[in-house]
Motif scaffolding. Structure first.
Motif, PDB file in Angstrom:
ATOM      1  N   GLU A  71      -6.573  -3.022   8.392  1.00  0.00           N
ATOM      2  CA  GLU A  71      -5.785  -1.805   8.613  1.00  0.00           C
ATOM      3  C   GLU A  71      -4.788  -1.540   7.484  1.00  0.00           C
ATOM      4  O   GLU A  71      -4.399  -0.394   7.238  1.00  0.00           O
ATOM      5  CB  GLU A  71      -5.047  -1.945   9.953  1.00  0.00           C
ATOM      6  N   ARG A  72      -4.425  -2.621   6.782  1.00  0.00           N
ATOM      7  CA  ARG A  72      -3.433  -2.448   5.708  1.00  0.00           C
ATOM      8  C   ARG A  72      -3.966  -1.586   4.562  1.00  0.00           C
ATOM      9  O   ARG A  72      -3.203  -1.045   3.778  1.00  0.00           O
ATOM     10  CB  ARG A  72      -3.010  -3.823   5.166  1.00  0.00           C
ATOM     11  N   LEU A  73      -5.291  -1.487   4.486  1.00  0.00           N
ATOM     12  CA  LEU A  73      -5.872  -0.655   3.425  1.00  0.00           C
ATOM     13  C   LEU A  73      -5.656   0.836   3.667  1.00  0.00           C
ATOM     14  O   LEU A  73      -5.756   1.648   2.753  1.00  0.00           O
ATOM     15  CB  LEU A  73      -7.380  -0.926   3.312  1.00  0.00           C
ATOM     16  N   LYS A  74      -5.373   1.192   4.902  1.00  0.00           N
ATOM     17  CA  LYS A  74      -5.302   2.609   5.291  1.00  0.00           C
ATOM     18  C   LYS A  74      -4.299   3.395   4.412  1.00  0.00           C
ATOM     19  O   LYS A  74      -4.644   4.420   3.830  1.00  0.00           O
ATOM     20  CB  LYS A  74      -4.909   2.698   6.774  1.00  0.00           C
ATOM     21  N   ALA A  75      -3.065   2.863   4.325  1.00  0.00           N
ATOM     22  CA  ALA A  75      -2.030   3.577   3.572  1.00  0.00           C
ATOM     23  C   ALA A  75      -2.380   3.610   2.086  1.00  0.00           C
ATOM     24  O   ALA A  75      -2.171   4.617   1.398  1.00  0.00           O
ATOM     25  CB  ALA A  75      -0.686   2.900   3.789  1.00  0.00           C
ATOM     26  N   ARG A  76      -2.932   2.504   1.604  1.00  0.00           N
ATOM     27  CA  ARG A  76      -3.290   2.410   0.179  1.00  0.00           C
ATOM     28  C   ARG A  76      -4.361   3.439  -0.167  1.00  0.00           C
ATOM     29  O   ARG A  76      -4.246   4.179  -1.161  1.00  0.00           O
ATOM     30  CB  ARG A  76      -3.799   0.990  -0.072  1.00  0.00           C
ATOM     31  N   VAL A  77      -5.399   3.496   0.682  1.00  0.00           N
ATOM     32  CA  VAL A  77      -6.496   4.446   0.446  1.00  0.00           C
ATOM     33  C   VAL A  77      -5.951   5.877   0.525  1.00  0.00           C
ATOM     34  O   VAL A  77      -6.297   6.735  -0.282  1.00  0.00           O
ATOM     35  CB  VAL A  77      -7.641   4.218   1.464  1.00  0.00           C
TER      36      VAL A  77
END
Ligand SMILES: Cc1ncc(COP(=O)(O)O)c(C=O)c1O
Length: 372
Positions: A204-210
């Motif tokens: 889920e941490r990838l969400k903001a990065r993406v």
């Protein structure tokens, strides 16, 4: 019959009802919200997450931008090596190169035509950062073996799932394997948003990065945190996507009828092999590839020309292999010794016309040509 009598196309796009689409357009015109994470975009993100059985999903304006962003989001070091398959569309290796990584081609496995997991380990060096597999024609890579190799060597795993919309492996969405997967919603794909695509991932941490990478790296009005890109899907694309979500299963059912008819007839023909989906995997119904073996009276190229003379469009998909392209042919891993199966398959594979509205008389015509 809706198709042009003269020409039989390789595919026909799935198109929503024009009046229903008109309602969506009216809505967009009234709201004046055309792009930048609008309500239709957000609705589609939620619905696709369910349809693809994945934990997280981010929409994109096309699959290529999505794949570029995936490589960036995983922070693969510049100049590091990414092991991938040469039996794919140009976008796969191009994304690695555009992102500043080095391509290392791995040969494919003859049945699925996906990257051969048994050949990956011998290509790993201290400079390898990731494995990028492609689920070609929705045949799945050996996701379990690749996962083991990646864990053992501390590598990231990316999947190009452009051909694998709605495919499941052991009841799990194919986009839930590896660190990140890309789907394409290009007009030629089973499920389309005209142009479009998405990334799916478990972390889920990838969400903001993406999200930030997709929007120029902008964090807020005062801050641009990194070098992002414009990958946003607009509201018109999202509207087509919402409407096509209601249609793709019916299209798959129609394609199943075409596929069954093809398989029934082609299984009687000497020298033509129809690759078989593994039992634990569901079909996406995007392509119908056949493999022309030595004991067939024509070569693949001769058969392709014969179809063309009859105004039937087939595709030598994927010929040439990416390892034959000018920018890649001089790579060590493009050598003939490294890619014996790829070099054989690329000369033998042919994709036949495949879509729900392919008229029965045209299927029969294609089969008559195959039977000589
Ligand atoms: C295997 C593969 N990867 C990547 C892409 C690129 O996707 P897009 O056209 O949505 O950019 C495609 C198809 O177009 C494809 O077939």
């Amino acid at each position: 019959m809706t198709e042009n009598e003269e020409q039989i196309y390789i595919t026909r796009p799935l198109l929503p009802d024009l009046d229903a689409f008109g309602e969506y357009i009216k809505d967009i015109w009234e709201s004046k919200w055309l792009t930048n994470h609008g309500p239709k975009h957000n609705e589609l993100e939620g619905k696709l997450k369910e349809a693809l059985k994945v934990e997280n999903l981010s929409l994109f304006n096309n699959g290529t931008t999505a794949l570029l962003t995936a490589l960036r989001a995983l922070d693969l070091p510049g100049g590091s090596e990414v092991i991938t398959t040469p039996f794919t569309f140009a976008a796969t290796p191009h994304c690695i190169s555009w992102n500043g990584q080095q391509i290392v081609f791995c040969d494919i496995e003859p049945d699925t035509m996906c990257i051969d997991a048994d050949k990956i380990e011998s290509l790993i060096t201290p400079n390898t950062s990731a494995i990028l597999g492609v689920h070609v024609y929705c045949f799945p890579c050996d996701v379990y073996k690749i996962d083991k190799i990646a864990k053992k060597h501390g590598l990231k795993v990316i999947y190009d799932a452009a051909h694998a919309f709605s495919t499941e492996i052991d009841g799990k969405g194919i986009g839930s394997f590896g660190d990140i997967s890309m789907f394409s919603f290009h007009a030629t794909k089973l499920y389309n948003t005209i142009e479009g695509g998405c990334l799916t991932y478990n972390d889920e941490r990838l969400k903001a990065r993406v999200y930030n990478l997709r929007n120029f790296g902008i964090i807020n009005e005062d801050e641009v945190a990194e070098i992002g890109i414009n990958g946003k899907m607009n509201e018109i694309q999202a509207s087509v996507g919402l409407l096509n979500l209601d249609l793709f299963v019916q299209e798959q059912e129609k394609r199943e009828v075409v596929r069954t008819k093809y398989i029934d007839e082609i299984s009687e023909i000497n020298g033509i092999r129809v690759p078989v989906m593994p039992k634990n995997t569901t079909n996406s119904y995007q392509y119908f590839p056949i493999v022309i073996e030595k004991d067939y009276p024509l070569t693949r190229n001769e058969l392709y020309e014969k179809f063309k003379e009859q105004k039937i469009l087939t595709r030598k998909y994927f010929y040439p292999a990416c390892s034959d392209y000018e920018p890649y042919r001089k790579l060590d891993s493009s050598s003939a010794g490294n890619l014996p199966i790829t070099n054989k398959i690329k000369e033998k594979v042919l994709c036949l016309p495949f879509y729900g509205d392919l008229a029965e008389e045209n299927i029969n015509k294609i089969i008559r040509i195959l039977k000589g």
